[in-house]
Design an enzyme around this catalytic site. Structure first.
Site, PDB file in Angstrom:
ATOM      1  CD  GLU A   1     -10.152  -1.426   8.123  1.00  0.00           C
ATOM      2  OE1 GLU A   1      -9.163  -1.904   8.546  1.00  0.00           O
ATOM      3  OE2 GLU A   1     -10.112  -1.057   6.997  1.00  0.00           O
TER       4      GLU A   1
ATOM      5  NE  ARG B   1      -6.466  -6.999  -0.952  1.00  0.00           N
ATOM      6  CZ  ARG B   1      -6.803  -5.818  -0.366  1.00  0.00           C
ATOM      7  NH1 ARG B   1      -7.664  -4.962  -1.170  1.00  0.00           N
ATOM      8  NH2 ARG B   1      -6.825  -5.428   0.912  1.00  0.00           N
TER       9      ARG B   1
ATOM     10  CG  ASP C   1      -7.832  -5.689   4.819  1.00  0.00           C
ATOM     11  OD1 ASP C   1      -7.390  -5.866   5.798  1.00  0.00           O
ATOM     12  OD2 ASP C   1      -7.961  -4.460   4.549  1.00  0.00           O
TER      13      ASP C   1
ATOM     14  CD  GLU D   1      -1.802  -7.747  11.158  1.00  0.00           C
ATOM     15  OE1 GLU D   1      -0.513  -7.911  10.644  1.00  0.00           O
ATOM     16  OE2 GLU D   1      -2.348  -6.752  10.782  1.00  0.00           O
TER      17      GLU D   1
ATOM     18  CD  GLU E   1      -2.986  -1.255   2.304  1.00  0.00           C
ATOM     19  OE1 GLU E   1      -2.880  -0.736   3.356  1.00  0.00           O
ATOM     20  OE2 GLU E   1      -4.117  -1.505   1.822  1.00  0.00           O
TER      21      GLU E   1
HETATM   22  C1  BDP Z   1      -6.289  -2.363   5.926  1.00  0.00           C
HETATM   23  C2  BDP Z   1      -6.764  -0.939   6.600  1.00  0.00           C
HETATM   24  C3  BDP Z   1      -5.777   0.099   6.565  1.00  0.00           C
HETATM   25  C4  BDP Z   1      -4.330  -0.524   7.056  1.00  0.00           C
HETATM   26  C5  BDP Z   1      -4.042  -1.740   6.326  1.00  0.00           C
HETATM   27  C6  BDP Z   1      -2.986  -2.634   6.883  1.00  0.00           C
HETATM   28  O1  BDP Z   1      -7.772  -0.430   5.823  1.00  0.00           O
HETATM   29  O2  BDP Z   1      -5.817   1.150   7.075  1.00  0.00           O
HETATM   30  O3  BDP Z   1      -3.188   0.190   6.806  1.00  0.00           O
HETATM   31  O4  BDP Z   1      -5.070  -2.979   6.301  1.00  0.00           O
HETATM   32  O5  BDP Z   1      -2.988  -3.706   7.434  1.00  0.00           O
HETATM   33  O6  BDP Z   1      -7.339  -3.019   6.614  1.00  0.00           O
HETATM   34  O7  BDP Z   1      -1.832  -2.333   6.515  1.00  0.00           O
END
Ligand code: BDP
Length: 685
Positions: free
Chosen positions: A399, A342, A371, A393, A292
């Site tokens: 979220e 992904r 995610d 993790e 990211e």
């Molecule tokens: C996602 C979140 C983001 C985090 C990312 C992560 O939306 O804010 O930075 O994961 O785990 O779920 O690095």
């Protein structure tokens, strides 16, 4: 009642018989001579006295030699005191394991709370307090406890400006306005809560390390960080920091972050030395690299092993760890290009690197390949790397599961993940065992999770979201505990022993994940959330975006084809029989159907329903169940203190609004796409 005490309330014991029993044992606290009363042992004694005073009205007298006939003794085993003999043969204890035992001798009776380390004694004390707080008998104790996982961690996504990424409970308790906060009391109270459920490591800053946080490992901020580490240390918790992979460029005055460049390596070695000068028991670095838009070794044509090993080499002399995250995927995907998936990314990136990581590196893998969705399969990377340390993790912060406005008790979800059999070494190769390092002999392993706390008075926004934090700690200490046991323990400690209150809380919590799943994205397909914000429905919000999160719904059907024959082939990343099960339309479990297959709306599920009817039914049911639980909660008026009663009522009403919005938008969307009416003729707009 503002909920600040969470599950460490220690309310006055009301039951006369119990009160008498507890007071009999807890009048005198014996700390055998010869063991220095400092550090974590002192914390244990202070915590015990505090709890006893609060529950029984009087603190125990503290002595080195027992003077009463009944007493409680704290002891670090192996110190040559009489407690060693009294404890008997407990070689099975790990370094953090403890025993709680009632011993009867001719002249005296006592309870031993002991373990091989000071930390173990602290855990024993919290366990004993938990028993008393739950009204349990303590006159026949014979408990031996050892944690399943050696690393039991929390990750904070706190930023130095005081905001918390994906935080739903106020602002950071560590930082504000680009300073480290000086209020150690709140941090100490937090450490107490965490130690009481066995947490032994906390990373205090966001994995997305912005410029300000890059300075956490410099002279400018290390004295402040060391203060936090000291408070944590009193409670047996090691402090970890997320670091900026490009630290050499950001703050080091170098022009590169190439992990093979000697100057870069040298800089990190000096950095590590500096950090350990300030924090001798520092845990290590947590790293989000090449993910990211974060910097990483790819820029220099190097791979994750090169990057991680560079940091590992720097930390090695001090016993520090590198927690290297595997949340790596292409976040600039062209949605028109069906060749990228992904879900495949973590496995594709990391599996080929097996065996290349140093011993003090641990790969930190999110529970699912996408995610933290309400439903995902387990990441196929677990156990797929025999020669590389791995850890799990989870995300306690909700979220994608209601953001602590909606109730979603996540313990049942985590238990499913932990119980998942990967078959990597034949039947029984569960995630639970892999993360414990008992399938492959890892040097380091364990479990971590993204925190759900902030500076809200009650820590977690929703009072009931405290159950996820409590439950997380309990579960990763002992994954054999049932969701029900955990919920019940939490409820009695947090809301008292009233049977009606217990019944409603426990059953609501236990059903809440399924309720949330019912009114949100169906059958494992995930997403459909408001982009970026992730609360509330937006069916096509991410459909034509770069993030790789699609459902592919059209007028004929929905779902992502991840099969080998016609799809992305993701299913083949699993070991047999899982690969075959997921790949097969017939065998794939209903709840994950749309994660693995694109099917017509008329496809019949194992449940006998069509996909479209399932969507309608679950969305109506989800809302109905929220309404039902609102009704049940209302019955508790007067049985729960007014503040928390009103607060929870408010949040539940908010949840109902959210559930209705999801129901209406999802049902209408799929009715319009498919043109197929609801078999039960309910109102769909
Ligand atoms: C996602 C979140 C983001 C985090 C990312 C992560 O939306 O804010 O930075 O994961 O785990 O779920 O690095």
């Amino acid at each position: 009642d503002n909920g600040y005490a969470a599950w460490l309330r220690y309310g006055q014991v009301k039951d006369e018989t119990r009160l008498e029993q507890y007071a009999g044992w807890m009048g005198e606290l014996v700390l055998p001579a010869g063991v220095p009363m400092e550090g974590i042992l002192k914390t244990a004694a202070v915590e015990l006295s505090r709890g006893i005073r609060s529950m029984l009205g009087a603190a125990p007298s503290v002595t080195h030699e027992p003077s009463r006939q009944r007493f409680i003794v704290l002891g670090v085993l192996g110190g040559g005191t009489w407690v060693d003999d009294a404890a008997g043969g407990v070689t099975a204890l790990t370094n953090e394991g403890y025993l709680l035992k009632t011993v009867r001798e001719a002249e005296k009776e006592y309870i031993i709370a002991a373990g091989k380390s000071e930390k173990a004694v602290l855990y024993a004390v919290f366990h004993l307090l938990r028993l008393m707080q739950s009204g349990a008998a303590i006159d026949q104790l014979n408990l031996v406890e050892s944690p399943k996982y050696s690393l039991r961690m929390i990750n904070h996504w706190d930023n130095m400006d005081g905001s918390v990424e994906r935080g739903y409970s106020g602002r950071s308790i560590f930082y504000d306005n680009n300073n480290v906060l000086s209020d150690s009391e709140r941090i100490r109270d937090y450490a107490r809560l965490m130690a009481s459920v066995g947490i032994n490591g906390i990373a205090i800053n966001n994995v997305n390390v912005h410029r300000e946080e890059t300075f956490l490992i410099t002279e400018k901020l290390l004295p402040d960080v060391a203060r936090i580490a000291e408070v944590f240390g009193e409670y047996g918790i090691k402090l970890f920091l997320s670091v900026n992979y490009a630290g050499t460029i950001e703050i080091g005055g170098l022009e590169t972050a190439d992990p093979l460049d000697p100057a870069v390596r040298g800089w990190w070695k000096e950095k590590a030395a500096e950090v350990y000068r300030y924090i001798p028991d520092f845990g290590g670095f947590l790293v989000k690299a090449d993910s990211e838009n974060r910097p990483g070794p790819f820029t220099y044509g190097r791979d994750h092993a090169d990057g991680a090993n560079m940091l590992a080499e720097a930390l090695e002399p001090y016993g520090g760890l590198v927690l290297w995250r595997c949340f790596v995927y292409n976040c600039h995907q062209d949605w028109r290009d069906r060749s990228t998936d992904r879900a495949r990314a973590a496995y594709d990136h990391f599996k080929p690197l097996d065996g290349r990581f140093k011993d003090n590196v641990i790969l930190q893998i999110k529970n699912g390949p996408m995610d933290f969705q309400v439903r995902e399969p387990v990441s196929p990377l677990f156990g797929a790397m025999e020669h590389t340390n791995q850890m799990m993790e989870f995300q306690i912060a909700q979220e994608y599961t209601g953001q602590q406005k909606d109730v979603c008790f996540l313990i049942p979800q985590w238990k499913e993940v932990l119980n998942f059999d990967t078959y990597v070494k034949g039947a029984g190769s569960t995630v639970k065992e892999i993360a414990a390092g008992s399938v492959h002999a890892y040097t380091h392993s364990g479990i971590t999770a993204v925190s759900n706390i902030g500076n809200d008075e009650n820590w977690t926004g929703h009072h009931l979201a405290q159950a996820n934090l409590y439950g997380y700690g309990c579960l990763i200490w002992n994954p054999e505990l049932s969701s029900e046991e955990i919920a019940a323990e939490w409820a009695v400690q947090t809301f008292g022993g009233n049977k009606d209150v217990q019944e409603v809380l426990v059953n609501f919590l236990l059903e809440s994940w399924s309720i949330y799943e019912n009114y949100t994205a169906p059958l494992g397909v995930g997403w459909m959330v408001t982009p970026h914000y992730h609360y509330g429905p937006d069916i096509d919000g991410y459909e034509y975006s770069k993030w790789g999160t699609y459902h592919f719904a059209d007028h004929k059907g929905i779902g992502v084809d991840r099969t080998v024959a016609t799809g992305t082939g993701y299913s083949s990343q699993y070991t047999l029989p899982n690969a075959e099960i997921y790949d097969s339309l017939e065998a794939c479990p209903d709840e994950l159907l749309l994660f693995f297959h694109h099917v017509p709306y008329t496809h019949r599920l194992k449940s006998g329903k069509t996909v479209i009817q399932h969507i309608y039914d679950t969305h109506f049911a989800g809302v109905e169940r929220v309404e039902y639980w609102i009704g049940r909660w209302q019955e508790l008026e007067g049985l729960v203190d007014g503040d928390r009663f009103r607060h929870v009522t408010g949040r539940m009403n908010r949840q109902l609004e959210n559930a209705k919005q999801w129901r209406d938008i999802v049902n209408t969307y799929f009715f319009r796409k498919s043109g197929i009416p609801d078999a039960r003729n309910r109102v769909i707009y």
